[in-house]
Every structure is written in structure tokens, then in C-alpha cells.
Design a protein around this motif. Structure first.
Motif, PDB file in Angstrom:
ATOM      1  N   THR A 263       0.859  -1.066  -0.167  1.00 54.53           N
ATOM      2  CA  THR A 263      -0.023  -0.009   0.019  1.00 54.53           C
ATOM      3  C   THR A 263       0.808   1.485  -0.030  1.00 54.53           C
ATOM      4  O   THR A 263       0.665   2.290  -0.586  1.00 54.53           O
ATOM      5  N   ALA A 266       2.292   2.097  -3.495  1.00 56.71           N
ATOM      6  CA  ALA A 266       1.399   2.219  -4.446  1.00 56.71           C
ATOM      7  C   ALA A 266       0.825   3.487  -4.316  1.00 56.71           C
ATOM      8  O   ALA A 266       0.489   4.156  -5.243  1.00 56.71           O
ATOM      9  N   ASN A 274      -6.929   3.042   0.820  1.00 54.79           N
ATOM     10  CA  ASN A 274      -5.914   2.698   0.187  1.00 54.79           C
ATOM     11  C   ASN A 274      -5.746   1.265   0.462  1.00 54.79           C
ATOM     12  O   ASN A 274      -5.415   0.472  -0.477  1.00 54.79           O
ATOM     13  N   CYS A 278      -5.999  -1.559  -2.272  1.00 53.86           N
ATOM     14  CA  CYS A 278      -4.631  -2.263  -2.715  1.00 53.86           C
ATOM     15  C   CYS A 278      -4.878  -3.648  -2.761  1.00 53.86           C
ATOM     16  O   CYS A 278      -4.370  -4.495  -3.698  1.00 53.86           O
TER      17      CYS A 278
END
Ligand code: ATP
Ligand code: MG
Length: 380
Positions: A263, A266, A274, A278
Motif C-alpha cells: 500500500t 502504491a 488505500n 490495494c
């Protein structure tokens, strides 16, 4: 026959002195020594030990970078660890059988023990580590394990350690062959079996070992360890992001660290949304929408909208089902209706696990809810 012949020449010499001094506890020295041929041949985690130190390991995945190096660094199972620590300091290590779900610190524990028992340059001659990547048939017991266990090292007193990681992957024949080997070479060698499923280890092996169960980690134990990693790596994690990490990993520390790393790579910031995005796990708002459509829209609209959401976010029906199941427990349905609904959800899960079509099972899920809705309306 071959077993006895080998045994005769090796066992009588240099037996450990039972009254000898307790082995001093030594942390692994920081100096890097050249690895022995055997250690390179092992290809197991121990062979890689010198590379595992946190320093200079920028490109390692965090699970390896932050693998506990000493028993004291493990955050859970204090009672087990203190018992093992006592065994080691009193020089009375029995054969061990560590079992429990993934990512709870079994491999880390035995590697930390090995580090405490032996110096880095001794690993090659004193420790044999076999894991699922090695052959798990009877040949490995008759070959490498037997020859390792039956020979003694001239310059080092004390026992050798054989680590059989993922031992549940060993064949029945191999486990049966291991029974006698364990017994015969106890004075020379200690075995540590590690597995996820205890039932896959034959009872005779279980009874030769001291068993320890590594249960899933509790959130109270996971959070401080995660915070340590977060601080070291300078990641920005919100409070709900941390909560999501702990919930999704359900006691598996490896999973928590992997989700945290992916996470943060990314998205930069680790928030609840998130984390869920993810991992491809449905958000709470997605589940609320799905339930709303199933209970308030007609069948085809609900099906179309859920399919759209599933495709857009790449959700798995299995995950949706798990979340919806929690909702069914929370909502105040009349008992008879709730029972019907749960039975249907269980059937859908069973069929999904068997690899059936997600589209048909989604239709079945919507149908189950719409029947429930009609029943609730009829009862009211
Ligand atoms: N008790 C713990 N304390 C701190 N870190 C842990 C603990 N348990 C697991 N971890 C983290 O998770 C990673 C994986 O742990 P480990 O390899 O010991 O799991 P395992 O129990 O052997 O799992 P498996 O059954 O899948 O082999 C470690 O590198 C470490 O970063
Ligand atoms: Mg392991």
C-alpha cells in the motif's frame, strides 16, 4: 543395514558431556565469514542468514528485512519463547514441533534459536535446514538427513540441529522413516519440525517432540511491531489505515507487513481506503451499496449494478460474501429468516470454493436476499 554401518563408525566418538558447562549465549557476530560448501548447497534460510541483517538491506521485502533476529525480538507467544529460551540456556533442548497458521513466527523462532546456539561460521556444519522447496520423500530422510544426523563434528561439542520446515508436506513414508532416525541420534542431533497442520504429522512423530502452538497474533501485539516498521521506513499511516491492516491480516504478521509495504508503495499514504483498494477487498461503502441494491432494487437492476462494481474494482465474490455474512449477524432479522439466509450463504460459499461460476453464484446471492426481503415484508 546401511544405517547401522554408518552409525557404528560415528556415534561412539565424542559424545556430549552431560555434566559439561552450559553453552554460553552468543549473538551472531557481525563479521561476514565465507559460507561453507554445505551451507551454500542447503539453499535454505540459514544459508542466507548473513544477508538478513537489517542494515544494508534496502531492497529486501519488509517481511525479511524485519524478520526478528533474536528470540527477544519476537512480539508474541511470550510463554513459548521463554520456555524455549530456558531449554537453550540449560542446554536441554528437546525435539521440537512448532505448528500454527502462517506468518506467526515459527520459522523466525527456530532461526533465532539457531543463531543463539551456534556461531555464524558453524551453521554450515551444525544446522541442516530443509523446507518445502527440497524433496520431501523418503530419499531425503535416508540420504541427507541420515548422514547429517549420524555424523559428529570433531571440533564442536553439543548437538546438531535439523530443521524440517513445512514438515506437513513430507510424505507418510518419509515421516515413518524419520521416527527411527530421530530416536537413534537423539544424543547427537535435535530435530525441529515446523508445520501449519498438525494433523498431517503422524502421531508417532508428534509424541517424540515437544509441541508448541503458535496462534494468530492479537491486534495489541501486532500494532507496536507494525509501528516500529512504520517508524523505520517513514511511512505515513492513518489510524483507520492501521485498523484496516490489522483487520485484513487476521493475525498473520507476514500478511500485515506485505499489505503495509504494497500500500505504501502504491499510494504513498496508508489509509483505510488505500489498504482496501490495494488488496482488492471491498470497502465498507461498497458493501453498504451492494446490500442496498439487493434489498431495495429489483433483481436485474441489483445484478447489473453489482456486476459493474465488481468489474470496476476487481472484487471477488468470496470477499463480498464474507463481509455480507458479518452484516447478516449484525442485523436484527427474525431468527427463522436469518437461519434460512445463513444456510443459503453457506451453500454459496461451498459452491464458490468448488470453483463454480461467480455469475451464477452472484445471482443466487441476490435471489437469497430478495426471498428474505419478501419474507420479512410478509411477516410484518
Ligand atoms: N511473532 C512475531 N514477531 C515479529 N515479527 C513476526 C512475528 N511473527 C511473524 N513475524 C513477521 O512475519 C514474517 C514471517 O514469519 P515466519 O516466517 O516466522 O512465519 P511462519 O510462522 O514460519 O509462517 P509459515 O507457516 O507461513 O512458514 C517474519 O519475517 C516477521 O517479519
Ligand atoms: Mg515458516
Amino acid at each position: 543395514m546401511a544405517l547401522d554401518a554408518r552409525n557404528l563408525g560415528t556415534r561412539s566418538r565424542d559424545l556430549p558431556d552431560p555434566a559439561g558447562p552450559a553453552r554460553p549465549l552468543r549473538p551472531a557476530p557481525p563479521r561476514r565469514s565465507r559460507r561453507s560448501r554445505r551451507s551454500r548447497a542447503l539453499g535454505g534460510a540459514l544459508a542466507r542468514l548473513p544477508d538478513m541483517a537489517p542494515a544494508g538491506s534496502a531492497n529486501l521485502p519488509w517481511v525479511e528485512k524485519y524478520r526478528p533476529q533474536a528470540l527477544s525480538e519476537l512480539v508474541s507467544h511470550r510463554d513459548i519463547l521463554s520456555t524455549v529460551q530456558r531449554f537453550i540456556s540449560e542446554d536441554r533442548l528437546p525435539h521440537l514441533l512448532l505448528y500454527g497458521p502462517p506468518g506467526t513466527g515459527k520459522t523466525s523462532t527456530i532461526l533465532a534459536c539457531a543463531r543463539q546456539l551456534y556461531r555464524e561460521r558453524e551453521f554450515g556444519s551444525m544446522v541442516l535446514e530443509l523446507n518445502a522447496s527440497d524433496d520431501r520423500g523418503i530419499d531425503i530422510v535416508r540420504g541427507p538427513i541420515l548422514s547429517f544426523a549420524s555424523t559428529r563434528t570433531i571440533f564442536k561439542k553439543g548437538f546438531k540441529l535439523v530443521i524440517l520446515d513445512e514438515a506437513d508436506a513430507m510424505t507418510q513414508d518419509a515421516q515413518n522413516a524419520l521416527r527411527r532416525v530421530i530416536e537413534k541420534f537423539t544424543e547427537n542431533t535435535r530435530f525441529c519440525l515446523i508445520c501449519n497442520y498438525l494433523s498431517k504429522i503422524i502421531p508417532a512423530l508428534q509424541s517424540r517432540c515437544t509441541r508448541f502452538r503458535f496462534g494468530p497474533l492479537t491486534p495489541e501485539l501486532m500494532v507496536p511491531r507494525l509501528q516500529h516498521v512504520i517508524q523505520e521506513e517513514g511511512v505515513d499511516v492513518t489510524e483507520d489505515g492501521m485498523k484496516a491492516l490489522v483487520t485484513l491480516s487476521s493475525g498473520d504478521m507476514r500478511r500485515a507487513l506485505n499489505i503495509l509495504q504494497s500500500t505504501s508503495m502504491a499510494f504513498g499514504k496508508v489509509t483505510e481506503e488505500n489498504v482496501y483498494t490495494c488488496t482488492g477487498h471491498p470497502l465498507k461503502s461498497d458493501i453498504t451499496n451492494i446490500l442496498d441494491w439487493m434489498l431495495n432494487q429489483d433483481f436485474s437492476t441489483a445484478y447489473r449494478k453489482i456486476m459493474e462494481l465488481k468489474t470496476l474494482k476487481g472484487l471477488a465474490l468470496q470477499d463480498i460474501l464474507t463481509e455480507i455474512h458479518l452484516f447478516v449477524h449484525r442485523v436484527d432479522f427474525p431468527p427463522s429468516i436469518r437461519i434460512q439466509l445463513l444456510i443459503k450463504l453457506a451453500d454459496i460459499e461451498y459452491r464458490l470454493a468448488a470453483g463454480t461460476s461467480e455469475k451464477i453464484q452472484l445471482s443466487s446471492l441476490i435471489a437469497a436476499f430478495q426471498v428474505t426481503r419478501d419474507l420479512v415484508v410478509a411477516e410484518a
